[in-house]
Scaffold this active site. Structure first.
Site, mmCIF file in Angstrom:
data_model
loop_
_atom_site.group_PDB
_atom_site.id
_atom_site.type_symbol
_atom_site.label_atom_id
_atom_site.label_comp_id
_atom_site.label_asym_id
_atom_site.label_seq_id
_atom_site.Cartn_x
_atom_site.Cartn_y
_atom_site.Cartn_z
ATOM 1 N N PHE A 181 0.846 -1.188 0.000
ATOM 2 C CA PHE A 181 0.000 0.000 0.000
ATOM 3 C C PHE A 181 0.877 1.231 0.000
ATOM 4 C CE2 PHE A 181 -4.550 1.067 0.848
ATOM 5 C CZ PHE A 181 -5.105 -0.020 0.202
ATOM 6 N N GLN A 190 -7.646 14.942 3.005
ATOM 7 C CA GLN A 190 -6.938 14.060 2.068
ATOM 8 C C GLN A 190 -7.671 13.906 0.737
ATOM 9 O OE1 GLN A 190 -6.354 9.548 2.785
ATOM 10 N NE2 GLN A 190 -4.323 10.442 2.798
ATOM 11 N N HIS A 214 -7.637 11.573 -2.504
ATOM 12 C CA HIS A 214 -7.152 10.263 -2.932
ATOM 13 C C HIS A 214 -6.788 10.374 -4.411
ATOM 14 C CE1 HIS A 214 -7.044 6.001 -3.837
ATOM 15 N NE2 HIS A 214 -7.203 5.710 -2.559
ATOM 16 N N LEU A 268 -14.339 5.691 -5.560
ATOM 17 C CA LEU A 268 -12.968 5.302 -5.271
ATOM 18 C C LEU A 268 -12.518 4.119 -6.127
ATOM 19 C CD1 LEU A 268 -10.566 5.816 -3.292
ATOM 20 C CD2 LEU A 268 -11.425 3.868 -2.011
ATOM 21 N N GLU A 306 -6.557 2.079 -3.658
ATOM 22 C CA GLU A 306 -5.098 2.103 -3.757
ATOM 23 C C GLU A 306 -4.541 0.680 -3.936
ATOM 24 O OE1 GLU A 306 -3.080 5.139 -1.325
ATOM 25 O OE2 GLU A 306 -2.108 3.456 -0.333
ATOM 26 N N ARG A 311 -0.253 9.521 -0.473
ATOM 27 C CA ARG A 311 -1.382 10.042 -1.264
ATOM 28 C C ARG A 311 -1.248 11.518 -1.590
ATOM 29 N NH1 ARG A 311 -6.333 6.733 1.657
ATOM 30 N NH2 ARG A 311 -5.778 4.771 0.650
ATOM 31 N N HIS A 347 -11.330 12.511 -0.011
ATOM 32 C CA HIS A 347 -11.498 11.135 0.462
ATOM 33 C C HIS A 347 -11.610 11.010 1.978
ATOM 34 C CE1 HIS A 347 -11.085 6.824 0.533
ATOM 35 N NE2 HIS A 347 -9.922 6.863 1.137
ATOM 36 N N ARG A 394 -2.781 10.791 5.922
ATOM 37 C CA ARG A 394 -2.966 9.425 6.400
ATOM 38 C C ARG A 394 -2.464 8.434 5.372
ATOM 39 N NH1 ARG A 394 -6.908 5.424 5.359
ATOM 40 N NH2 ARG A 394 -8.223 6.849 4.174
HETATM 41 C C1 LIG Z 1 -14.789 4.458 -0.403
HETATM 42 C C2 LIG Z 1 -13.871 4.391 0.791
HETATM 43 C C3 LIG Z 1 -12.909 3.400 0.882
HETATM 44 C C4 LIG Z 1 -12.051 3.348 1.972
HETATM 45 N N1 LIG Z 1 -11.111 2.348 2.039
HETATM 46 C C5 LIG Z 1 -10.326 2.252 3.138
HETATM 47 C C6 LIG Z 1 -9.411 1.181 3.284
HETATM 48 O O1 LIG Z 1 -9.307 0.288 2.441
HETATM 49 N N2 LIG Z 1 -8.639 1.137 4.386
HETATM 50 C C7 LIG Z 1 -8.720 2.085 5.371
HETATM 51 O O2 LIG Z 1 -8.008 1.991 6.362
HETATM 52 N N3 LIG Z 1 -9.609 3.099 5.263
HETATM 53 C C8 LIG Z 1 -10.418 3.204 4.184
HETATM 54 N N4 LIG Z 1 -11.307 4.229 4.106
HETATM 55 C C9 LIG Z 1 -11.501 5.113 5.251
HETATM 56 C C10 LIG Z 1 -12.290 4.379 6.329
HETATM 57 O O3 LIG Z 1 -13.188 3.503 5.733
HETATM 58 C C11 LIG Z 1 -13.079 5.343 7.213
HETATM 59 O O4 LIG Z 1 -12.253 6.380 7.668
HETATM 60 C C12 LIG Z 1 -13.632 4.595 8.428
HETATM 61 O O5 LIG Z 1 -14.322 3.432 8.032
HETATM 62 C C13 LIG Z 1 -14.536 5.483 9.246
HETATM 63 O O6 LIG Z 1 -15.142 4.692 10.234
HETATM 64 P P1 LIG Z 1 -15.974 5.362 11.400
HETATM 65 O O7 LIG Z 1 -16.431 4.276 12.282
HETATM 66 O O8 LIG Z 1 -15.172 6.466 11.986
HETATM 67 O O9 LIG Z 1 -17.208 6.068 10.670
HETATM 68 P P2 LIG Z 1 -18.339 5.512 9.670
HETATM 69 O O10 LIG Z 1 -18.139 4.123 9.254
HETATM 70 O O11 LIG Z 1 -18.496 6.555 8.630
HETATM 71 O O12 LIG Z 1 -19.644 5.514 10.581
HETATM 72 C C14 LIG Z 1 -20.263 6.694 11.042
HETATM 73 C C15 LIG Z 1 -21.509 6.345 11.829
HETATM 74 O O13 LIG Z 1 -22.040 7.517 12.419
HETATM 75 C C16 LIG Z 1 -23.429 7.549 12.258
HETATM 76 N N5 LIG Z 1 -23.866 8.943 12.267
HETATM 77 C C17 LIG Z 1 -23.319 10.001 11.621
HETATM 78 N N6 LIG Z 1 -24.030 11.120 11.885
HETATM 79 C C18 LIG Z 1 -25.036 10.765 12.715
HETATM 80 C C19 LIG Z 1 -26.119 11.466 13.326
HETATM 81 N N7 LIG Z 1 -26.347 12.775 13.131
HETATM 82 N N8 LIG Z 1 -26.961 10.759 14.123
HETATM 83 C C20 LIG Z 1 -26.789 9.435 14.314
HETATM 84 N N9 LIG Z 1 -25.790 8.729 13.753
HETATM 85 C C21 LIG Z 1 -24.941 9.386 12.971
HETATM 86 C C22 LIG Z 1 -23.657 6.847 10.923
HETATM 87 O O14 LIG Z 1 -24.978 6.353 10.844
HETATM 88 C C23 LIG Z 1 -22.623 5.735 10.987
HETATM 89 O O15 LIG Z 1 -23.144 4.631 11.678
HETATM 90 C C24 LIG Z 1 -12.169 4.300 3.009
HETATM 91 C C25 LIG Z 1 -13.149 5.282 2.933
HETATM 92 C C26 LIG Z 1 -13.981 5.339 1.829
HETATM 93 C C27 LIG Z 1 -14.999 6.458 1.781
#
Ligand SMILES: Cc1cc2nc3c(=O)[nH]c(=O)nc-3n(C[C@H](O)[C@H](O)[C@H](O)COP(=O)(O)OP(=O)(O)OC[C@H]3O[C@@H](n4cnc5c(N)ncnc54)[C@H](O)[C@@H]3O)c2cc1C
Length: 559
Positions: free
Chosen positions: A114, A227, A229, A239, A242, A273, A337, A372
């Site tokens: 990566f 960031q 991407h 996306l 990577e 990135r 991203h 990141r």
């Molecule tokens: C397309 C894509 C691919 C990626 N690929 C990778 C990868 O391969 N490897 C890597 O390390 N990272 C990757 N990332 C980054 C990584 O996936 C995210 O940073 C990470 O999953 C975020 O997790 P989280 O639990 O912080 O938030 P999220 O998974 O975004 O969850 C947020 C939660 O908050 C809740 N929420 C938000 N606002 C409210 C509200 N007002 N009221 C109630 N609930 C609310 C939502 O319902 C959800 O349940 C990727 C990101 C994207 C977008």
């Protein structure tokens, strides 16, 4: 309705569910609240994988150094040491929970290379790693009897006397506003990708928790670090993981040149990135792009590898551009991203506000600093989700149950009712949201300068004034997404403003912040975090925090 729990986790992505699981294991009465069903959280879209130094020849110290170098020396090194040294046990635990990671021919956990990593240390499940992790953690929280309030939309944090004691949320099914009281709240609401258009993020990534915490006085840190991407699909901005370059894909300009040889001769397409995104932006600006894009070329990898390890992006390129990456290169451009910044916390997820914790993309520990590394975010959600769940569970043993809160709930009910009856003036949330995203992408993107940032600030302030007259088109109660869209736009405008203030304040180039008017990194003056506090009507208050350096003094950063 008023409900009570010890710990309330706001957000059911990987960070939120991992926090909830730990709190439940610690004996707390824990609830998770999410505006969508847990497995629809953006974590489920993660493609490429998750990092840990498990294999022979690798060590957590090398992983830590790669992360710190990737961060352009803005990450706090004590936090990075924790993340990288605890990573192996978290991956193995996930495996034991049931995540079916890719295994090599000898049956060992297999890795892929990566960006910015000096060793191949990314563990993965095809190109649906996030989905595999998310479903497994959802199983685990159900097994641990965590109460899930799904499709509950948080509108405010309850913060009497400078402490955080709960969340007010709309139960989308009934439209009713409820107060969920708690002794500790863990905000795990993910990123704010949609403040930019286009973005790789799901439409629900609107920075809600960041803005909610900010409004009750929680400091935000590193908000200028956004960031881009390097490989997002032409047009839609989807996306292209990577992992494609990790498996060996090339980046080509219109002359068919692997242009990264001029920008990062050692790491080529797998430089950090920020480095690759800048290189592509220069190629496109200097006329070596094709219609505003460069090309991601996977043809030499062959159909077998593409269909076994990258099936999802193969399908996305086919569905959205009609391009079969087995036979043709795919046009891509840098796209928003991820945010490195967020709610400032310590290494246990605690913010300076008693009872308020944060973890995952919305938090800033800071382990990512200015940039990141790919596959370090899933890791961040798990390590700091777990640690915040544990710390919050310890904290709740020391506090009593929160005081009433009826008045606060009634105030929120009046605020939402007033919003619902606001007359239509012609201004719509959809138009404002698109204008905001376009403005941020143009002025606060890969390259920035003072004039553009000031224009962005004036633009966001004008949007805020117009936002005050946006009406809610749908007056019904059940599943009123017109209402939640308007509330989300309010959160997005606060996040955008904090991002711009951060970018104006930092007068240097570091990581994702590339200032054409201050092109050099300036450690003498700017080896520090920018911290932003809510101004409550006035401009935000700006402050600084030193960067914690343990073993790795800043060096020149080359790839
Ligand atoms: C397309 C894509 C691919 C990626 N690929 C990778 C990868 O391969 N490897 C890597 O390390 N990272 C990757 N990332 C980054 C990584 O996936 C995210 O940073 C990470 O999953 C975020 O997790 P989280 O639990 O912080 O938030 P999220 O998974 O975004 O969850 C947020 C939660 O908050 C809740 N929420 C938000 N606002 C409210 C509200 N007002 N009221 C109630 N609930 C609310 C939502 O319902 C959800 O349940 C990727 C990101 C994207 C977008």
């Amino acid at each position: 309705m008023i409900l009570d729990h010890d710990v309330v986790v706001l957000g059911a992505g990987l960070a939120g569910m991992r926090a909830a699981l730990e709190a439940a294991r610690g004996g707390a009465n824990v609830a998770v609240l999410s505006k969508v069903h847990p497995v629809r959280s953006h974590s489920g879209a993660a493609q490429g994988g998750i990092n840990a130094a498990i294999g022979a020849g690798d060590s957590w110290e090398i992983h830590a150094f790669d992360t710190i170098k990737g961060s352009d020396y803005l990450a706090d090194q004590d936090a990075v040491e924790i993340m990288t040294s605890e990573a192996p046990q978290d991956i193995i635990e996930l495996e034991h929970m049931g995540v079916i990671f890719y295994r090599d021919d000898e049956g060992r956990l297999g890795t892929r290379a990566f960006g910015g990593a000096s060793k191949a240390r990314t563990y993965f499940v095809g190109d649906i790693t996030g989905q595999a992790l998310l479903y497994t953690l959802y199983d685990q929280i159900l097994k641990a009897d965590v109460k899930v309030y799904e499709e509950w939309f948080a509108t405010a944090l309850y913060a009497p006397d400078g402490t955080c004691r709960g969340v007010v949320a709309i139960d989308m099914l009934s439209g009713e506003l409820n107060l969920v009281r708690a002794k500790a709240v863990i905000v795990a609401t993910g990123g704010m990708g949609r403040v930019y258009e286009p973005s790789t993020n799901a439409l629900i990534c609107t920075g809600d928790g960041i803005a909610l915490a900010y409004r009750i006085g929680a400091p935000l840190m590193d908000m200028e670090m956004v960031q881009y991407h390097p490989t997002t699909l032409k047009g839609s901005g989807f996306l292209m993981t990577e992992a494609a370059r990790g498996e060996g894909a090339f980046l080509l300009n219109k002359d068919g040149e692997r242009f990264m040889q001029r920008y990062a001769p050692k790491m080529m397409e797998l430089a950090s990135r920020d480095v690759v995104s800048r290189a592509e932006t220069v190629e496109i600006a200097e006329g070596r792009g094709i219609d505003g894009n460069v090309l991601l070329d996977l043809r030499h990898l062959g159909a077998d590898l593409i269909m076994s390890k990258l099936p999802q992006i193969h399908e996305i390129a086919l569905d959205f551009l009609g391009i079969d990456m087995i036979t043709d290169p795919v046009p891509v451009r840098p796209g928003m991203h991820y945010i490195m910044g967020g709610v400032k916390t310590d290494v246990n997820g605690a913010s300076p506000i008693p009872g308020l914790y944060s973890a995952g993309e919305c938090a800033c520990v800071s382990v990512h600093g200015g940039n990141r590394l790919g596959a370090n975010s899933l890791l961040d959600t798990l390590v700091f989700g777990r640690r915040s769940g544990k710390a919050a569970t310890e904290f709740v043993k020391t506090v009593t149950s929160p005081a009433s809160g009826e008045d606060f709930l009634a105030g929120e009910q009046r605020r939402i009712a007033a919003l619902m009856t606001r007359p239509y003036t012609g201004e719509t949330h959809a138009r404002l949201r698109l204008e905001l995203g376009t403005l941020m992408d143009e002025k606060v993107g890969v390259y920035r300068d003072e004039a553009g940032l000031n224009e962005a600030l004036a633009g966001v302030q004008a949007l805020k004034r117009r936002y005050a007259s946006v009406a809610v088109g749908d007056k019904s109660r059940i599943y009123n997404q017109a209402l939640t869209f308007v509330l989300e736009l309010g959160f997005m405008l606060d996040c955008a403003e904090a991002t711009i203030y951060g970018a104006i304040t930092r007068k240097e180039s570091r990581g994702a912040q590339s200032r054409t008017d201050y092109p050099q990194r300036n450690d003498a003056e700017w080896l520090k975090h920018v911290v932003i506090r809510y101004g409550d009507g006035g401009p935000p208050k700006i402050d600084y925090q030193p960067v914690t350096i343990t073993k790795w003094p800043p060096q020149e950063r080359t790839y």
